[in-house]
Scaffold this active site. Structure first.
Site, PDB file in Angstrom:
ATOM      1  N   PHE A   7      58.857   8.445  23.964  1.00  0.00           N
ATOM      2  CA  PHE A   7      58.186   9.538  24.668  1.00  0.00           C
ATOM      3  C   PHE A   7      57.842   9.081  26.071  1.00  0.00           C
ATOM      4  O   PHE A   7      57.176   8.061  26.261  1.00  0.00           O
ATOM      5  CB  PHE A   7      56.930   9.977  23.923  1.00  0.00           C
ATOM      6  CG  PHE A   7      57.161  11.148  22.998  1.00  0.00           C
ATOM      7  CD1 PHE A   7      56.502  12.346  23.192  1.00  0.00           C
ATOM      8  CD2 PHE A   7      58.053  11.042  21.943  1.00  0.00           C
ATOM      9  CE1 PHE A   7      56.729  13.431  22.354  1.00  0.00           C
ATOM     10  CE2 PHE A   7      58.284  12.118  21.099  1.00  0.00           C
ATOM     11  CZ  PHE A   7      57.624  13.319  21.303  1.00  0.00           C
ATOM     12  N   CYS A  50      46.944  27.879  31.223  1.00  0.00           N
ATOM     13  CA  CYS A  50      47.035  27.426  29.828  1.00  0.00           C
ATOM     14  C   CYS A  50      45.703  26.792  29.446  1.00  0.00           C
ATOM     15  O   CYS A  50      45.314  25.768  30.013  1.00  0.00           O
ATOM     16  CB  CYS A  50      48.173  26.430  29.666  1.00  0.00           C
ATOM     17  SG  CYS A  50      48.333  25.773  27.991  1.00  0.00           S
ATOM     18  N   CYS A  75      50.619  18.876  35.641  1.00  0.00           N
ATOM     19  CA  CYS A  75      51.087  20.133  35.057  1.00  0.00           C
ATOM     20  C   CYS A  75      50.829  21.251  36.065  1.00  0.00           C
ATOM     21  O   CYS A  75      49.902  21.170  36.865  1.00  0.00           O
ATOM     22  CB  CYS A  75      50.354  20.434  33.752  1.00  0.00           C
ATOM     23  SG  CYS A  75      50.949  21.924  32.906  1.00  0.00           S
ATOM     24  N   HIS A  91      53.250  14.122  13.261  1.00  0.00           N
ATOM     25  CA  HIS A  91      52.770  12.836  13.792  1.00  0.00           C
ATOM     26  C   HIS A  91      51.254  12.723  13.626  1.00  0.00           C
ATOM     27  O   HIS A  91      50.740  11.629  13.379  1.00  0.00           O
ATOM     28  CB  HIS A  91      53.180  12.664  15.251  1.00  0.00           C
ATOM     29  CG  HIS A  91      52.762  13.784  16.143  1.00  0.00           C
ATOM     30  ND1 HIS A  91      53.257  15.059  16.035  1.00  0.00           N
ATOM     31  CD2 HIS A  91      51.877  13.817  17.177  1.00  0.00           C
ATOM     32  CE1 HIS A  91      52.711  15.831  16.968  1.00  0.00           C
ATOM     33  NE2 HIS A  91      51.865  15.099  17.663  1.00  0.00           N
ATOM     34  N   GLU A 130      60.381  18.821  26.797  1.00  0.00           N
ATOM     35  CA  GLU A 130      59.453  19.821  26.269  1.00  0.00           C
ATOM     36  C   GLU A 130      58.795  20.474  27.475  1.00  0.00           C
ATOM     37  O   GLU A 130      58.019  19.835  28.190  1.00  0.00           O
ATOM     38  CB  GLU A 130      58.415  19.161  25.358  1.00  0.00           C
ATOM     39  CG  GLU A 130      59.036  18.542  24.124  1.00  0.00           C
ATOM     40  CD  GLU A 130      58.023  17.896  23.192  1.00  0.00           C
ATOM     41  OE1 GLU A 130      56.857  17.684  23.623  1.00  0.00           O
ATOM     42  OE2 GLU A 130      58.387  17.612  22.039  1.00  0.00           O
ATOM     43  N   CYS A 139      45.749  23.404  25.804  1.00  0.00           N
ATOM     44  CA  CYS A 139      46.474  22.130  25.756  1.00  0.00           C
ATOM     45  C   CYS A 139      45.608  21.050  25.116  1.00  0.00           C
ATOM     46  O   CYS A 139      44.409  20.929  25.403  1.00  0.00           O
ATOM     47  CB  CYS A 139      46.880  21.718  27.167  1.00  0.00           C
ATOM     48  SG  CYS A 139      47.820  20.182  27.232  1.00  0.00           S
ATOM     49  N   ASP A 140      46.225  20.229  24.251  1.00  0.00           N
ATOM     50  CA  ASP A 140      45.493  19.156  23.561  1.00  0.00           C
ATOM     51  C   ASP A 140      45.970  17.777  24.003  1.00  0.00           C
ATOM     52  O   ASP A 140      45.755  16.783  23.300  1.00  0.00           O
ATOM     53  CB  ASP A 140      45.638  19.299  22.046  1.00  0.00           C
ATOM     54  CG  ASP A 140      47.086  19.227  21.560  1.00  0.00           C
ATOM     55  OD1 ASP A 140      47.997  19.117  22.412  1.00  0.00           O
ATOM     56  OD2 ASP A 140      47.310  19.288  20.343  1.00  0.00           O
ATOM     57  N   THR A 141      46.616  17.697  25.171  1.00  0.00           N
ATOM     58  CA  THR A 141      47.236  16.452  25.618  1.00  0.00           C
ATOM     59  C   THR A 141      46.582  15.930  26.890  1.00  0.00           C
ATOM     60  O   THR A 141      46.290  16.698  27.813  1.00  0.00           O
ATOM     61  CB  THR A 141      48.738  16.678  25.888  1.00  0.00           C
ATOM     62  OG1 THR A 141      49.352  17.174  24.702  1.00  0.00           O
ATOM     63  CG2 THR A 141      49.415  15.381  26.299  1.00  0.00           C
TER      64      THR A 141
END
Length: 212
Positions: free
Chosen positions: A26, A47, A32, A206, A118, A50-52
């Protein structure tokens, strides 16, 4: 030559979608175009769910890479020496298409990698990407209308999966939105797929098995 701001790079298994379970490097780019990544800006972001963490370059092997060859070398160094076949990289973010370009794609191909992205679908995909996963968000202008998989995080206020069913993707996935309502969202996703069998369920495996 162009440099690249990278949050982190790590070897793992792809946890979502059609390539779930596949060994993958990855490559998470910083930045972003739909959210700054700062919690104080979430309520005003395009957005909001988002959880990142994609802010900065302080993750594992993160940093400012001066050119495509240096970044491709670092990616390649993570792949096990005894397993130089089936090399697969997922370029993600944030939004990877703010930085991923033809030079880096070529450098990764020269190392033997199949290149996946992605993306939120708001930026044109450069030539050479081998696997395109598009995940649409509300209040955006989607320009990526074909690819390999469409992953709809469900449910989303003001956005319906039916809006995307006519796009030219090989796979259509409903992925329950993570967070405190995950159990309810899984139930809602299952109910939606029962009524709309064009779609399949994607779970974040994951997280279930405790890897990133």
């Amino acid at each position: 030559m162009k440099s690249y701001s990278v949050k982190e790079i790590f070897l793992t298994l792809q946890g979502e979608g059609a390539q779930s379970g596949r060994a993958s490097v990855f490559l998470r780019f910083a930045g972003c175009n739909l959210w700054s990544g700062r919690e104080e800006d979430r309520s005003s972001a395009v957005c909001k769910f988002c959880d990142t963490d994609f802010v900065g370059t302080n993750g594992t092997l993160g940093g400012k890479y001066k050119n495509a060859d240096l970044l491709a070398d670092q990616v390649n160094a993570l792949w096990p020496d005894e397993s130089q076949k089936h090399k697969y990289i997922v370029c993600t973010g944030g939004e990877p298409l703010l930085q991923l370009d033809e030079y880096l794609i070529k450098a990764l191909h020269q190392k033997g990698f199949e290149v996946a992205i992605e993306t939120n679908g708001t930026i044109v995909v450069p030539e050479g990407v081998d696997w395109i996963c598009m995940s649409p968000k509300p209040n955006t202008d989607i320009v990526v209308k074909s690819g390999h998989e469409l992953k709809f995080v469900y449910p989303q206020p003001d956005l319906s999966p039916e809006n995307f069913e006519q796009l030219n993707f090989q796979h259509f996935f409903i992925q329950p939105m993570d967070g405190p309502d995950i159990k309810v969202n899984i139930e809602k996703s299952i109910a939606f797929i029962h009524q709309n069998p064009q779609w399949r369920l994607s779970l974040q495996s994951h997280k279930m098995i405790g890897i990133r």
